[in-house]
Design a protein around this motif. Sequence first.
Motif: not given
Length: 698
Positions: A66-75, A245-252, A487-492
């Motif tokens: 599971i690859v996750h993009g989150t806005t928790v830190a941003t919020n 796995r978590i998406m990072q700001s650098n695109g990895g 955006a979810a596809i981008g995670l994979l």
Amino acid sequence: MARIGVDVGGTFTDLVLEIEGENEGANRVYVHKVPSTPWDQSEGVLRGILEICRIGGIYPSDVRLIVHGTTVATNITIEHNGAEVGMLTTRGFRDILHIARHKRPENFSLQFDVPWQSRPLVKRRNRIAISERVMPPHGEVTQALAEDEVRAAAELFKARGIRSVIVCFLYSFLNSAHERRAKEIIQEVLPDAYVSCSSEVANVIREYERFSTTAMNAYVGPKTSLYLKNLEQKLLEAGIKAHLRIMQSNGGVSTVEKCSKEAVSILMSGLAGGVMGGRWAGALSEEKNVITVDIGGTSADFSTIPDGKVKIMNPRDTYVGAYPILAPMIDLATMGAGGGSIAYIDEGGAFRVGPRSAGADPGPACYGKGGTEPTVTDAQVVLGRLDPDHFLGGGIEIDAELAREAIRTKVAEPLGLTVEEAALGIIRILNSNMSLAIRANSVAKGYDPRKFALAPFGGAGPLNGVALAEAVSAREVIVPPAPGITAAIGLLVTDMQYEFTRSVPTLLKNVEQPAIDKLNRVIDELTSLCRERLDDDDVPPDNQHFVRIAECRYHGQGFELRAEIPDGRVDGEKLAAVKSNFQAQHKRDYGWSFDDVDVEIVTIRIIGIARTRPLAWPELEDAAGTGPEAALMYERPTIFDDRKTYATPRYDRKKLKAGHELSGPAIIVQHDSTTLVPPGYVAKVSTKGNIHINAQRV
């Protein structure tokens, strides 16, 4: 094996599921959306994962990644509700976070706000000075660490209930021994505290930026770490033993453990997946020059991708909420503009749209959840571009009369306009604001949009794609197969990445062998750190790749640009290549370069990469000369930007085949988004499912 990408937006949580085909059969791909749960993002994430598993006909236990993009830190940064942070710093430098660079944010205003002073990441009473001193240029210790002072400070933090602490000593990037020892003492006194050292978070030159980055890490870290570990636990309790796995700001992407410790690395997590998804969509059509336009419910994000290469921001531009953050971030522009953006008349009588948003709750007025303020979605409904009975595949009921009433009372009547004129005005203001942001990320940085395809996605992107392409003169519009889930596809389709840095100031003119040996030694050490992380994640050696970057500047410049270091041991020839790469990058960014000015390497950055398996998107059946009549749903009157109303056919995207062409006006409907094809344009469906929209040839 099955894997899931899950991206949390302000209004919806988007998911994509890929199931590998058995016995060499074709992979199956499913997409899904569920409402976001802002009070606890993990609830929406878990619900979405369980639902998409049911849709795909698999057990949750079948999911392996599971690859996750989150806005928790941003919020947390937006809402200013992070942890109370304690800070230890070198005596005499207690106020660096307050003084900053001594720049006025608005030179000629008497009423400007200075966020790092009015909303400091660390309050002054919690910044404790410690006797110690490390000196440049080699990190010699001239004053030993006063361990008793560190222990006393930790006891004070304990008494104040502070559980997030940073250690930021001067020149720790040259010698981190004092910071590491201070951390040990703090953890003895506060064993459960979230402790960050500047040499761990941003091991680079510039004390203010390094301290600010570390402070932000501690400010967002506790809540972010709690969220990630809570999500991991909920997945286990639901029988999902997948690697998270978590998406990072650098695109990895990276692990929960790493992102919990270095929360500052995922401040742009929720935005980065869209850029990677936009690049993927361009690659489906063998298009390398892409401008990504990700428009969701609350925000719009734009990034320029030249030659298929995602750009990383220059360090001088990496700010989050006015705080400098020395963490690598994808070069993108973001603004408060989306389907939920609220239209209003300001105190001066001006007609404005955004950045305030109706969000997921109550949402636009047409949702019928109690919202009374007109939004962009309400305007699209009034113009007939979104059909109440087919919005999000019929999954959400919308009321057109509520949309009309909100626009009539809040915008149309105060301005003396018809409801339709006001709705068109909302869309035009929105598109004007967004086109300015696109130009800032492309033209202002030396890229000509006429050489780029514009890829609009997100729930609202394809409705605005053609208008934005016209505004910035993009070559064509490419709408991805699943715009609302891109955006979810981008995670994979994102590689796993680890980055390590170290400042090694080195002038390249007449460089001597000891300096070259030091560069090689640092490169080897950082590469070993990357390799250790990849080994810990069970990445096989043949899938471990390393990118070597020298962050350079002309001697005396304030900030650096990235220049790639050729493979192999660094020597005079390779340093000449580094200088050449830097000058080429400088010319691309600024339009000029100097051949006779000394170049200085400031920082070495090593990026360890594990390549991910590409997402196998299924090809469409060929139309074989047949027309799109089978995909035709019905016709309805629709108002376009020329103010004219057209009887506009609706097409079911699921029934369109490769090679089908649609002449505008037309609207293409699918579960996760709606694509607008204005009069004078033609949409053509590609084999991979992209829709290419171009002006009709006369």
